[in-house]
Scaffold this motif. Structure first.
Motif, PDB file in Angstrom:
ATOM      1  N   LYS A   2       0.967  -0.842  -0.006  1.00 47.71           N
ATOM      2  CA  LYS A   2      -0.568   0.046   0.117  1.00 47.71           C
ATOM      3  C   LYS A   2       0.972   1.298  -0.537  1.00 47.71           C
ATOM      4  O   LYS A   2       0.782   2.250  -0.844  1.00 47.71           O
ATOM      5  CB  LYS A   2      -1.334  -0.288   1.030  1.00 47.71           C
ATOM      6  CG  LYS A   2      -2.119  -1.108   0.796  1.00 47.71           C
ATOM      7  CD  LYS A   2      -3.073  -0.775   2.572  1.00 47.71           C
ATOM      8  CE  LYS A   2      -4.373  -1.574   2.138  1.00 47.71           C
ATOM      9  NZ  LYS A   2      -4.869  -1.782   3.502  1.00 47.71           N
ATOM     10  N   LYS A   3       2.356   1.146   0.793  1.00 50.83           N
ATOM     11  CA  LYS A   3       2.568   2.596   0.960  1.00 50.83           C
ATOM     12  C   LYS A   3       3.151   2.553  -0.488  1.00 50.83           C
ATOM     13  O   LYS A   3       3.721   3.607  -0.817  1.00 50.83           O
ATOM     14  CB  LYS A   3       3.781   2.168   1.904  1.00 50.83           C
ATOM     15  CG  LYS A   3       3.748   2.090   3.299  1.00 50.83           C
ATOM     16  CD  LYS A   3       4.020   1.870   4.339  1.00 50.83           C
ATOM     17  CE  LYS A   3       4.202   2.435   5.712  1.00 50.83           C
ATOM     18  NZ  LYS A   3       5.048   1.855   6.527  1.00 50.83           N
ATOM     19  N   LYS A   5       2.039   1.997  -3.335  1.00 48.04           N
ATOM     20  CA  LYS A   5       1.400   2.007  -3.943  1.00 48.04           C
ATOM     21  C   LYS A   5       1.235   3.964  -4.094  1.00 48.04           C
ATOM     22  O   LYS A   5       1.251   4.354  -4.951  1.00 48.04           O
ATOM     23  CB  LYS A   5      -0.297   1.559  -4.150  1.00 48.04           C
ATOM     24  CG  LYS A   5      -1.255   2.070  -4.967  1.00 48.04           C
ATOM     25  CD  LYS A   5      -2.513   1.886  -4.643  1.00 48.04           C
ATOM     26  CE  LYS A   5      -3.579   2.487  -5.238  1.00 48.04           C
ATOM     27  NZ  LYS A   5      -5.047   2.417  -3.960  1.00 48.04           N
ATOM     28  N   SER A   6       0.607   4.067  -3.181  1.00 44.78           N
ATOM     29  CA  SER A   6       0.703   5.882  -2.386  1.00 44.78           C
ATOM     30  C   SER A   6       2.336   6.216  -3.035  1.00 44.78           C
ATOM     31  O   SER A   6       2.065   7.609  -3.572  1.00 44.78           O
ATOM     32  CB  SER A   6       0.488   6.246  -1.083  1.00 44.78           C
ATOM     33  OG  SER A   6      -0.168   5.619  -0.395  1.00 44.78           O
ATOM     34  N   GLU A 125      -7.112   9.795  -5.761  1.00 43.31           N
ATOM     35  CA  GLU A 125      -6.174   9.456  -4.886  1.00 43.31           C
ATOM     36  C   GLU A 125      -4.984   9.765  -4.308  1.00 43.31           C
ATOM     37  O   GLU A 125      -4.736   9.247  -3.089  1.00 43.31           O
ATOM     38  CB  GLU A 125      -5.871   8.292  -4.846  1.00 43.31           C
ATOM     39  CG  GLU A 125      -7.021   6.439  -5.456  1.00 43.31           C
ATOM     40  CD  GLU A 125      -6.844   5.742  -5.327  1.00 43.31           C
ATOM     41  OE1 GLU A 125      -5.805   4.805  -4.760  1.00 43.31           O
ATOM     42  OE2 GLU A 125      -7.232   4.299  -6.119  1.00 43.31           O
ATOM     43  N   VAL A 174      -2.549  -3.023  -7.496  1.00 41.03           N
ATOM     44  CA  VAL A 174      -3.566  -2.805  -6.596  1.00 41.03           C
ATOM     45  C   VAL A 174      -4.080  -4.315  -6.340  1.00 41.03           C
ATOM     46  O   VAL A 174      -4.628  -5.070  -5.208  1.00 41.03           O
ATOM     47  CB  VAL A 174      -5.161  -2.465  -7.386  1.00 41.03           C
ATOM     48  CG1 VAL A 174      -6.709  -2.474  -6.777  1.00 41.03           C
ATOM     49  CG2 VAL A 174      -4.763  -1.627  -6.914  1.00 41.03           C
ATOM     50  N   ILE A 177      -2.648  -6.349  -3.415  1.00 42.13           N
ATOM     51  CA  ILE A 177      -2.880  -6.359  -2.538  1.00 42.13           C
ATOM     52  C   ILE A 177      -4.340  -6.960  -1.790  1.00 42.13           C
ATOM     53  O   ILE A 177      -4.839  -7.333  -1.348  1.00 42.13           O
ATOM     54  CB  ILE A 177      -3.534  -4.149  -2.707  1.00 42.13           C
ATOM     55  CG1 ILE A 177      -1.631  -3.871  -2.513  1.00 42.13           C
ATOM     56  CG2 ILE A 177      -3.759  -3.931  -0.980  1.00 42.13           C
ATOM     57  CD1 ILE A 177      -2.325  -2.119  -2.859  1.00 42.13           C
ATOM     58  N   ASN A 178      -5.161  -6.537  -2.834  1.00 39.50           N
ATOM     59  CA  ASN A 178      -6.550  -7.588  -3.183  1.00 39.50           C
ATOM     60  C   ASN A 178      -6.468  -8.715  -2.070  1.00 39.50           C
ATOM     61  O   ASN A 178      -6.970  -9.261  -1.213  1.00 39.50           O
ATOM     62  CB  ASN A 178      -7.575  -7.203  -3.961  1.00 39.50           C
ATOM     63  CG  ASN A 178      -7.877  -5.752  -4.038  1.00 39.50           C
ATOM     64  OD1 ASN A 178      -7.697  -5.279  -3.290  1.00 39.50           O
ATOM     65  ND2 ASN A 178      -8.597  -5.248  -4.999  1.00 39.50           N
TER      66      ASN A 178
END
Length: 200
Positions: A2-3, A5-6, A125, A174, A177-178
Motif C-alpha cells: 500500500k505504501k 502504491k501511494s 487518490e 491493486v 494487494i487485494n
C-alpha cells in the motif's frame, strides 16, 4: 504494498515531470436523467468502497424516492462525487456495474477521449488532489466542491500511451494487494476455527 502504491501515485502525478493542464480539459459533465424510471439500480458513492448499491450502504434501507425519474444515469467508467463529501474521498469511477442511477445531488462526469479513465481515477487518490480540493471548497456551513472548482484543479497529462502504462502498473499492484487481503482474511478465519476446536 500500500505504501508502494501511494509512493508511485505521488511520483507519477508530480507536476515537476509532466506538462500540466487542468481536469476541465479532460472531462465532460453528464446529467442524463432516468426518465420513466427505466433504470432501477440505485447507487451511492462510498469513500471506501466506491460505487455501492444504496441498500447495502444504508443497511438494507431504501432511501431513494419512489420516483427516480430525476436521478442521474451513470454508465461504466463514468465518475460521480458528492460535492459535500469529496473532501473525505467520496468520488468514484463506476466499474462494478454496467449502469445505475445516483441521486440528483451527485455531480457526474466522464473523461474525454484524450484521457484514460483509469489514469484520472488514480489521480483522485493523490495528496495533490486533496490539497487542491481544500483550496476550492465553498460555503460557510457545509463546504462543497462545485464542478467548476473540480475543473480548475491542475492535472499532469502525459501521452495517452503513458497514461495507460501508469494505470496498468497501479492496477496490477491493486490486484496483488487485494489478493493479499483475501489471503489474510482466510488465515484469520482458519485461526479462529482452530482455536475454537482446541477449546471444545
Amino acid at each position: 504494498m500500500k505504501k508502494l502504491k501511494s509512493a508511485i501515485i505521488e511520483i507519477e502525478y508530480s507536476q515537476k515531470t509532466k506538462i500540466s493542464s487542468h481536469i476541465g480539459d479532460c472531462i465532460m459533465q453528464t446529467s442524463k436523467r432516468n426518465k420513466d424510471n427505466i433504470v432501477q439500480n440505485v447507487l451511492s458513492v462510498s469513500n471506501r468502497q466506491g460505487f455501492i448499491r444504496q441498500d447495502e450502504q444504508f443497511e438494507n434501507r431504501n432511501v431513494a424516492s419512489d420516483d427516480t425519474s430525476n436521478y442521474k444515469i451513470v454508465e461504466r467508467n463514468d465518475f460521480a462525487f458528492n460535492p459535500a463529501r469529496i473532501n473525505v474521498g467520496s468520488i468514484a469511477r463506476l466499474t462494478t456495474f454496467e449502469k445505475g442511477i445516483v441521486s440528483p445531488m451527485y455531480i457526474c462526469f466522464r473523461t474525454k477521449d484524450c484521457v484514460s479513465p483509469k489514469y484520472i481515477d488514480y489521480f483522485f487518490e493523490s495528496k495533490q488532489f486533496f490539497s487542491e480540493i481544500r483550496k476550492r471548497l465553498e460555503g460557510s456551513v457545509r463546504q462543497c466542491l462545485s464542478y467548476e472548482g473540480l475543473c480548475n484543479i491542475p492535472l499532469c497529462t502525459p501521452t495517452f500511451e503513458v497514461q495507460q502504462q501508469i494505470g496498468k502498473q497501479l492496477s496490477t499492484l491493486v490486484q496483488k494487494i487485494n489478493l493479499e487481503i483475501d489471503s489474510l482474511v482466510l488465515l484469520q478465519r482458519l485461526k479462529e476455527y482452530l482455536l475454537r476446536q482446541m477449546f471444545i
